[in-house]
Write an enzyme that holds these catalytic residues in place. Sequence first.
Site, PDB file in Angstrom:
ATOM      1  N   LYS A 119       0.842  -1.200   0.000  1.00  0.00           N
ATOM      2  CA  LYS A 119       0.000   0.000   0.000  1.00  0.00           C
ATOM      3  C   LYS A 119       0.876   1.250   0.000  1.00  0.00           C
ATOM      4  O   LYS A 119       1.904   1.297   0.686  1.00  0.00           O
ATOM      5  CB  LYS A 119      -0.905  -0.021   1.231  1.00  0.00           C
ATOM      6  N   SER A 199      -9.339   2.197   3.566  1.00  0.00           N
ATOM      7  CA  SER A 199      -8.479   2.901   2.631  1.00  0.00           C
ATOM      8  C   SER A 199      -7.558   1.974   1.825  1.00  0.00           C
ATOM      9  O   SER A 199      -6.956   2.414   0.839  1.00  0.00           O
ATOM     10  CB  SER A 199      -7.620   3.921   3.385  1.00  0.00           C
ATOM     11  N   SER A 223      -9.859  -0.210   7.701  1.00  0.00           N
ATOM     12  CA  SER A 223      -9.216   0.006   6.403  1.00  0.00           C
ATOM     13  C   SER A 223      -8.486  -1.200   5.837  1.00  0.00           C
ATOM     14  O   SER A 223      -8.060  -1.169   4.689  1.00  0.00           O
ATOM     15  CB  SER A 223      -8.251   1.197   6.481  1.00  0.00           C
TER      16      SER A 223
END
Length: 523
Positions: A119, A199, A223
Amino acid sequence: MRRSGVAAVAAALVAGALWAGTPDVRAEDGTGAPAAAAGLGVDLDTVTIPQLQARMAKGSLTSKALTSAYLRRIDTVDSKINAVLLTDPTALRQAAASDERHREGRARGPLDGIPVLIKDNVNTRSMPTTAGSLALAGSPPDADALLVKRLRQAGAVILGKTNLSEWANFRGAKPTSGWSAVGGQTHNPYVLDRNPCGSSAGSGAALAASLAQVAIGTETDGSIVCPAGMNGVVGLKPSLGVVSQDGVVPISAEQDTAGPMARNVVDTALTLAVLSGGEGTHPGAEAKPRPGSLRGKRIGLWRLPELGPDVDAVMTRTARKLRTAGAEVVEVTPPYQKRLAELEFPALLSEFHRDIDAYLATRKGPRDLAALIEFNRTHPEEQTCFAGQELFEQALEAPSTTDPAYKAMRAELKDLSRRSIDETMAAHRLDAIAAPTNPPAWTTDCKRGDNDVIPSSTPAAVAGYPSLSVPAGSVRELPVGVLLTAGHHQDAELLSLGAAVEQRLQAWRAPRYLPTTGTGSTR
């Protein structure tokens, strides 16, 4: 959590994965073709790390061939979902080095040669780390995050970086999950006009589309587990402190954690063993098959009817399957949820101001939150979907973390969140609490923002306890996960239980990259 406990669970799951073989369920790349890579001899969608390592140990598969297959798949498929920001130009060199270690009998463990996506709020020295913001889109960080160092030390191939909700969904009052100024909008592989949740949107969508074997996500509240649930994959939010926060763009040191995401629990467990500093299991280790069992397990079902009747029907079917496998399922409602919802956001505002200032001081670009706010005001590209930055502005004015009122708020949050889980588990003698991870994915709409009333992640997120999302079923085309929550540092026990739940539910199905939701059946 004892690191040796995770390694032991991983060892048992490795044996089970080798024993079980590869399921005959194949994903498609949107053109009707399964994701089996030509000449590779494995189905990228269903193969597990232990099965890959068994092939590597025999010499019938190389990391370079595996990495090349994933790079080709990114080239072919990612234009549909926009999950991968960039690939690492050194990926094939990393893979070649792994192949040499395998040939010489020096393999470093189960992740050696395995392609991993990171990420883009986790520092990588070889690639930009932007948190989705143009403010950080210049030079890469000076050093890898500690978790990336551990992946490299374990021999993993750092394949690239995934898109995310900008600043991990902590900027605007009406964010659109999966959008960033750097990467644009990530789409849900099951239905392309639907949201991937955030996210860790890019990590979840990339795994659903089989663009890597493993991905790393981060979570403050929801997330990791929501993108896992909404994209039909597995995601673990570890106990706070199990995975180092060093080099991860922060929201709150009191709640932030990175964690592993994969298409199955065994790969998730093996990756956690590396991220946490454990040794994991050597790919050549001898072990007998140990399929997991649910017999005698006690699971509390937290229904959350506000997520709708279709989701509740998935949970009813899940409970029935678990009972058939020998588990006792009792309905529960963890207490203190309203108070947790009232306190969490104000506390995060104070913590974000403290922690983002400290992080920005280590990077080139805006040096603190005030400068970051000014950057966004003067860059129109930052306002095309996350139109506002209300959370930034509120955080700038929030009480300091040295303020007694803030300290009392965080202390109450910690106490009530832990009691919410501990009291529920003790009263019903539970091994875990199960709840729906997510509603069916909502339609992505920048003007409206998210429709994300998803309370199941909050108790574990605030308490710092582990939670694990496993595919449970679907509402028509859209996946729904079951979120398993356990007690303090019970990560190993949760992974073992999650593997048994996964084995019983067998709920994973291939994405079909539909342009809009069809009229298929609810499963």
